[in-house]
Design a protein around this motif. Structure first.
Motif, PDB file in Angstrom:
ATOM      1  N   LYS A 175      -7.794 -10.825   4.434  1.00 24.76           N
ATOM      2  CA  LYS A 175      -8.846 -11.362   5.302  1.00 24.76           C
ATOM      3  C   LYS A 175      -8.331 -11.781   6.675  1.00 24.76           C
ATOM      4  O   LYS A 175      -9.091 -11.834   7.644  1.00 24.76           O
ATOM      5  CB  LYS A 175      -9.511 -12.563   4.622  1.00 24.76           C
ATOM      6  CG  LYS A 175     -10.062 -12.277   3.227  1.00 24.76           C
ATOM      7  CD  LYS A 175     -11.127 -11.203   3.232  1.00 24.76           C
ATOM      8  CE  LYS A 175     -11.718 -11.001   1.841  1.00 24.76           C
ATOM      9  NZ  LYS A 175     -12.696  -9.894   1.789  1.00 24.76           N
ATOM     10  N   GLN A 176      -7.044 -12.093   6.787  1.00 25.92           N
ATOM     11  CA  GLN A 176      -6.500 -12.589   8.049  1.00 25.92           C
ATOM     12  C   GLN A 176      -6.045 -11.483   8.995  1.00 25.92           C
ATOM     13  O   GLN A 176      -5.564 -11.765  10.086  1.00 25.92           O
ATOM     14  CB  GLN A 176      -5.321 -13.536   7.764  1.00 25.92           C
ATOM     15  CG  GLN A 176      -5.683 -14.739   6.901  1.00 25.92           C
ATOM     16  CD  GLN A 176      -6.860 -15.518   7.459  1.00 25.92           C
ATOM     17  OE1 GLN A 176      -6.895 -15.831   8.647  1.00 25.92           O
ATOM     18  NE2 GLN A 176      -7.828 -15.826   6.614  1.00 25.92           N
ATOM     19  N   VAL A 177      -6.188 -10.228   8.588  1.00 26.66           N
ATOM     20  CA  VAL A 177      -5.850  -9.120   9.487  1.00 26.66           C
ATOM     21  C   VAL A 177      -6.922  -9.013  10.561  1.00 26.66           C
ATOM     22  O   VAL A 177      -8.120  -9.054  10.279  1.00 26.66           O
ATOM     23  CB  VAL A 177      -5.743  -7.792   8.703  1.00 26.66           C
ATOM     24  CG1 VAL A 177      -5.688  -6.600   9.652  1.00 26.66           C
ATOM     25  CG2 VAL A 177      -4.508  -7.814   7.818  1.00 26.66           C
ATOM     26  N   ASP A 178      -6.495  -8.868  11.815  1.00 27.24           N
ATOM     27  CA  ASP A 178      -7.435  -8.830  12.938  1.00 27.24           C
ATOM     28  C   ASP A 178      -7.731  -7.428  13.447  1.00 27.24           C
ATOM     29  O   ASP A 178      -8.726  -7.219  14.144  1.00 27.24           O
ATOM     30  CB  ASP A 178      -6.885  -9.672  14.097  1.00 27.24           C
ATOM     31  CG  ASP A 178      -6.769 -11.141  13.724  1.00 27.24           C
ATOM     32  OD1 ASP A 178      -7.823 -11.791  13.594  1.00 27.24           O
ATOM     33  OD2 ASP A 178      -5.639 -11.623  13.548  1.00 27.24           O
TER      34      ASP A 178
ATOM     35  N   MET B 114       0.858  -1.186   0.000  1.00 26.96           N
ATOM     36  CA  MET B 114       0.000   0.000   0.000  1.00 26.96           C
ATOM     37  C   MET B 114       0.894   1.235   0.000  1.00 26.96           C
ATOM     38  O   MET B 114       0.989   1.980   0.964  1.00 26.96           O
ATOM     39  CB  MET B 114      -0.903  -0.026   1.234  1.00 26.96           C
ATOM     40  CG  MET B 114      -1.955   1.062   1.283  1.00 26.96           C
ATOM     41  SD  MET B 114      -3.189   0.950   0.000  1.00 26.96           S
ATOM     42  CE  MET B 114      -4.255  -0.348   0.619  1.00 26.96           C
ATOM     43  N   GLU B 115       1.596   1.444  -1.109  1.00 25.87           N
ATOM     44  CA  GLU B 115       2.621   2.481  -1.182  1.00 25.87           C
ATOM     45  C   GLU B 115       2.216   3.569  -2.156  1.00 25.87           C
ATOM     46  O   GLU B 115       1.911   3.310  -3.314  1.00 25.87           O
ATOM     47  CB  GLU B 115       3.948   1.850  -1.615  1.00 25.87           C
ATOM     48  CG  GLU B 115       5.089   2.834  -1.814  1.00 25.87           C
ATOM     49  CD  GLU B 115       5.470   3.555  -0.547  1.00 25.87           C
ATOM     50  OE1 GLU B 115       4.818   4.580  -0.258  1.00 25.87           O
ATOM     51  OE2 GLU B 115       6.396   3.116   0.143  1.00 25.87           O
TER      52      GLU B 115
ATOM     53  N   GLY C 269     -12.329   6.556  -3.852  1.00 25.36           N
ATOM     54  CA  GLY C 269     -12.424   7.466  -2.718  1.00 25.36           C
ATOM     55  C   GLY C 269     -11.237   7.396  -1.785  1.00 25.36           C
ATOM     56  O   GLY C 269     -11.322   7.816  -0.632  1.00 25.36           O
ATOM     57  N   GLY C 270     -10.110   6.886  -2.279  1.00 22.36           N
ATOM     58  CA  GLY C 270      -8.945   6.694  -1.423  1.00 22.36           C
ATOM     59  C   GLY C 270      -7.987   7.862  -1.376  1.00 22.36           C
ATOM     60  O   GLY C 270      -7.032   7.850  -0.606  1.00 22.36           O
TER      61      GLY C 270
ATOM     62  N   ALA D  87      -9.594  -0.938   2.217  1.00 20.51           N
ATOM     63  CA  ALA D  87      -8.994  -1.720   1.132  1.00 20.51           C
ATOM     64  C   ALA D  87      -8.176  -2.882   1.683  1.00 20.51           C
ATOM     65  O   ALA D  87      -8.216  -3.999   1.151  1.00 20.51           O
ATOM     66  CB  ALA D  87      -8.119  -0.816   0.261  1.00 20.51           C
ATOM     67  N   ILE D  88      -7.433  -2.628   2.761  1.00 19.21           N
ATOM     68  CA  ILE D  88      -6.651  -3.700   3.384  1.00 19.21           C
ATOM     69  C   ILE D  88      -7.577  -4.747   3.990  1.00 19.21           C
ATOM     70  O   ILE D  88      -7.356  -5.957   3.846  1.00 19.21           O
ATOM     71  CB  ILE D  88      -5.706  -3.128   4.459  1.00 19.21           C
ATOM     72  CG1 ILE D  88      -4.652  -2.222   3.818  1.00 19.21           C
ATOM     73  CG2 ILE D  88      -5.020  -4.256   5.230  1.00 19.21           C
ATOM     74  CD1 ILE D  88      -3.774  -1.493   4.819  1.00 19.21           C
TER      75      ILE D  88
END
Length: 301
Positions: free
Chosen positions: A183-186, A64-65, A281-282, A177-178
């Motif tokens: 999906k595994q981000v908590d 995400m750069e 919209g980012g 977006a992340i």
């Protein structure tokens, strides 16, 4: 010897590390956003104090750069234009472009000047009225607020030779977006200065739709450790939420004042973010009343 050994609140860091060590959840994956948080985690070796089952990543490691090779290529192109001066923060010198870096361009005699912020760039513009002075602006709302104040000042002064190259991002869109892709981000840790600009409402969909927590954190080592601990508690209790780690600084007055300044200068737009592609919209686009300062509308890019 770690810098943390001399840190005044080292015992508080150890306290939160101990609390986390006593927990027994599944593996946890947390994403932090923002340069200041990222730098302090590295500076104080905070990952060494986390349990092995806690992974802390940042948006750069996920692709995400914003300040990518095309960004640097554009800055190098601006620096090579006749009667132009590129003003940048020192960190940009080492960023790679497709063929070279800004440091290499500087060594070849291109007029590149290192400044601390947008006000420093405006000082150069005030002293070099016959030159076109370009300053890159990027980052989240904490940096965006500084840009907004700077452009408001530039408009008041009446600069005609000062321009910005805009790549500001909307933090809530980046987080969304992340959350959609990873999906595994908590959970997420957001910089305090961003949260004071956006408030908690900007991230309300993250726990509601994606079941992931968001903590808006201060920058001190003990605050970062507490923020991680807060996310672990949310995960353990299955109660994802958007919360401030420093509740005493979350006043509506501060949030509303910052939001007004951002909305005065910027409006929402789409943006390309490296591996994530186009994020709807980012981004932030400079509004028409300040568009004269946008280098991409100035007729010499």
């Amino acid at each position: 010897m770690s810098l943390l050994d001399g840190y005044v609140d080292r015992d508080v860091v150890k306290h939160f590390a101990s609390l986390m060590a006593d927990m027994k959840p599944d593996n946890i994956r947390i994403v932090i956003l923002g340069e200041d948080l990222r730098n302090n985690i590295e500076k104080y070796d905070l990952k060494e104090w986390l349990p092995a089952w806690v992974t802390v990543e940042d948006e750069l490691s996920l692709g995400m750069e914003v300040e990518d090779r095309s960004f640097v290529d554009k800055l190098i192109a601006f620096s090579g234009l006749e009667k132009s001066i590129l003003t940048i923060k020192e960190k940009y010198l080492a960023l790679p472009g497709t063929r070279s870096t800004l440091k290499e361009a500087l060594e070849k005699g291109v007029d590149i000047r290192v400044v601390n912020d947008i006000l420093g760039a405006m000082v150069v513009a005030s002293r070099k009225r016959r030159n076109k002075v370009v300053y890159p602006i990027a980052g989240y709302e904490d940096e965006g607020l500084i840009t907004a104040a700077g452009l408001a000042k530039a408009k008041t002064v009446g600069f005609r030779n000062f321009f910005v190259y805009n790549r500001h991002e909307q933090t809530n869109a980046v987080v969304k977006a992340i959350a959609e892709k990873e999906k595994q981000v908590d959970g997420f840790i957001i910089p305090l200065k961003v949260g004071l600009n956006t408030g908690t409402g900007a991230f309300s969909s993250i726990p509601l739709v994606y079941r992931k927590g968001v903590v808006i954190s201060g920058y001190e080592p003990m605050e970062i450790m507490q923020s991680v601990w807060m996310l672990l508690n949310q995960k353990a209790e299955a109660t994802p939420a958007v919360v401030f780690q420093r509740t005493k600084e979350a006043s509506d007055e501060i949030v509303n004042r910052a939001r007004w300044m951002m909305e005065e200068v910027f409006e929402s737009s789409d943006i390309n973010l490296d591996d994530f592609g186009l994020v709807k919209g980012g981004g932030y686009r400079i509004r028409d009343k300040y568009r004269a300062f946008d280098v991409q509308n100035a007729g010499f890019d």
